[in-house]
Design a protein around this motif. Structure first.
Motif, PDB file in Angstrom:
ATOM      1  N   ASN A 301       0.865  -1.177   0.000  1.00  0.00           N
ATOM      2  CA  ASN A 301       0.000   0.000   0.000  1.00  0.00           C
ATOM      3  C   ASN A 301       0.902   1.227   0.000  1.00  0.00           C
ATOM      4  N   HIS A 330      -0.974   3.104  -9.506  1.00  0.00           N
ATOM      5  CA  HIS A 330      -1.422   2.615  -8.210  1.00  0.00           C
ATOM      6  C   HIS A 330      -1.278   3.775  -7.229  1.00  0.00           C
ATOM      7  N   LYS A 332      -1.735   6.255  -3.818  1.00  0.00           N
ATOM      8  CA  LYS A 332      -1.515   6.142  -2.384  1.00  0.00           C
ATOM      9  C   LYS A 332      -2.832   5.869  -1.671  1.00  0.00           C
ATOM     10  N   PRO A 335      -4.253  -0.501  -1.746  1.00  0.00           N
ATOM     11  CA  PRO A 335      -3.288  -1.602  -1.881  1.00  0.00           C
ATOM     12  C   PRO A 335      -3.318  -2.217  -3.278  1.00  0.00           C
TER      13      PRO A 335
END
Length: 386
Positions: A301, A330, A332, A335
C-alpha cells in the motif's frame, strides 16, 4: 550530471574578451542553475543569443484534466491516445502534479522548429526509434531504450531516422534531474556500488558552428503555455563550451540491477532523482536466492506515494494482460500487488526478462481525460478470483 566537459574553442578564463580572427567578440552565455549557486556551463556564440525578430503565441493542447477521477488502481493502453505530431507536439499528458508531468507520444512528423522547455528538465525515454539529438552543445546519437536527460532551457531538436515506429515516454521535472546522491561519493564520482557509471553516460559532440542569418522558429514551453520566438541567427552557432550542464544519454540496458537473498523493494531499482519524485527501472535480473523466496512482489500500500509504471518489453511476472506501451497507476492509500496465482507461480523461478520505467511521486497525481479514454474498466476487478 556533475561531470565537467570541455569542447571546441574557449578562452583561458571565464568572462574575458574572446576575439574572432576579425577582431569581433564571441558572445559568452552563462547557462546557470539555482541562481548562480549550482552547476553551470559557459557557451560561446558567434552571435548574441538574444537576437529575436518576433515573439508570438503558439497553441498546443496535450490533454484536459479529468476532474472527477476516482482514487483507485488504473491500467491503460497509452497507444490509444496516439495522435500525429512531432517530438513535442505529439505528446499526450497522462498524469501530472506540481512536481512532475508524464507524457506519451507516437512521433509521426519531422520538424524544422527548434524546441526549448524553459521551466522543466525533461527525461525522454525512447521506447522505439533511433536518430539524433541536436542541440547547442552538439550532436548525440539516440538509440532505442535511451534515457535522454535534457536540462531546462536547452534549445534542441530530435531527428529520427525512420518515422514509421517512433514512441516516447516523457517525464517533465520541475526540479533538477540528478543521479542519486547515494550513487556518488563526496567528490561527485559515481561509486563502485552504483548500478551505472560515467562510462555508460554519453555526451554531445560539438560540430562546426552554424553561422547562418535568417528566420529560425524556436518554440518555448513555459509551464503549460507555449510561444514561438523567431530568432535572427541559427541557435547552433557555438564555437565552444564547457561546464556541467548539457543533455546526456543513458541506455536502460546498461543498468546493472541488484539481486538479493529475498525480494528487494522497488527503491533498489532507482535510476534518477528529483524533488518529490524518483524514477526507477526494472530490467532483466536474477531472482532472489533464499530457498523459500517469493520472487513476485508482496502486496503493498503506497501510503506516501503514487506509483506509475510504463511497460517497455518482456514478460511481467506479476500480471497478465500487459503489453508494451501500457501504463498502470497505483495511488496512495489503495493496496495493490500480484494477480491471483501469480505469487505461487513465481516460486522456484530463477530469473525474469522485463523492462519497465517506474515513477514514484510523493504528492498525489492528477489524471487527464486520456486516462479515462484509454483505461481498462475492469482493472479493479482483476484481483477477484473466479
Amino acid at each position: 550530471m556533475p561531470v565537467y566537459v570541455q569542447q571546441g574553442q574557449i578562452p583561458a578564463k571565464r568572462h574575458i574578451a574572446f576575439e574572432k580572427e576579425s577582431g569581433e567578440l564571441y558572445r559568452e552565455e552563462l547557462f546557470s542553475t539555482h541562481g548562480f549557486s549550482n552547476i553551470y556551463s559557459n557557451k560561446y556564440h558567434h552571435n548574441m543569443p538574444t537576437k529575436a525578430l518576433a515573439v508570438a503565441p503558439y497553441a498546443l493542447d496535450h490533454g484536459e484534466a479529468w476532474q472527477d477521477s476516482l482514487i483507485q488502481n488504473y491500467k491503460l493502453d497509452s497507444r490509444q491516445a496516439d495522435c500525429d505530431g512531432n517530438f513535442f507536439s505529439a505528446r499526450n499528458k497522462i498524469f501530472y502534479n506540481a512536481d512532475v508531468a508524464m507524457y506519451t507520444a507516437k512521433v509521426t512528423q519531422d520538424t524544422h522548429e527548434f524546441y526549448r522547455n524553459a521551466y522543466a528538465d525533461e527525461i525522454v525515454f525512447v521506447h522505439n526509434g533511433e536518430g539524433t539529438l541536436l542541440s547547442e552543445y552538439g550532436e548525440l546519437a539516440v538509440k532505442q531504450w535511451d534515457y535522454l536527460v535534457i536540462p531546462r532551457g536547452t534549445t534542441y531538436q530530435l531527428k529520427f531516422n525512420d518515422l514509421t515506429n517512433v514512441r516516447l515516454f516523457v517525464i517533465e521535472a520541475y526540479s533538477m534531474v540528478e543521479v542519486p546522491k547515494h550513487f556518488r561519493n563526496e567528490y561527485g564520482q559515481m561509486l563502485e556500488s552504483a548500478p551505472y557509471c560515467e562510462r555508460d553516460i554519453r555526451t554531445p559532440l560539438l560540430k562546426d558552428a552554424i553561422v547562418e542569418q535568417g528566420e529560425f522558429p524556436l518554440v518555448s514551453k513555459f509551464g503549460d503555455k507555449y510561444q514561438v520566438t523567431t530568432l535572427e541567427w541559427h541557435p547552433f552557432d557555438l564555437v565552444g563550451w564547457d561546464g556541467c550542464v548539457y543533455p546526456w544519454a543513458f541506455n536502460i540496458t546498461e543498468y546493472a540491477p541488484k539481486v538479493g537473498k529475498i525480494h528487494l523493494p522497488p527503491s533498489d531499482h532507482i535510476v534518477f532523482t528529483a524533488n518529490n519524485f524518483v524514477v526507477c527501472n526494472f530490467v532483466p535480473r536474477l531472482y532472489d536466492f533464499h530457498p523459500q523466496s517469493i520472487p513476485a512482489p508482496y502486496y503493498h500500500n503506497n501510503i506516501d506515494s503514487d506509483e506509475v509504471l510504463y511497460y517497455v518489453d518482456g514478460d511481467f511476472m506479476s500480471r497478465t494482460g500487459i503489453e508494451a506501451g501500457y501504463m498502470t497507476l497505483h495511488q496512495k492509500g489503495v493496496p495493490h500487488g500480484p494477480q491471483p496465482g501469480k505469487t505461487e507461480a513465481s516460486i522456484g523461478k530463477t530469473e525474469t526478462y522485463e523492462y519497465a520505467v517506474m515513477v514514484d511521486t510523493f504528492a498525489p497525481l492528477n489524471l487527464t481525460a486520456h486516462v479515462k479514454n484509454c483505461m481498462s474498466d475492469d482493472y479493479n476487478r482483476s484481483w477477484i478470483e473466479s
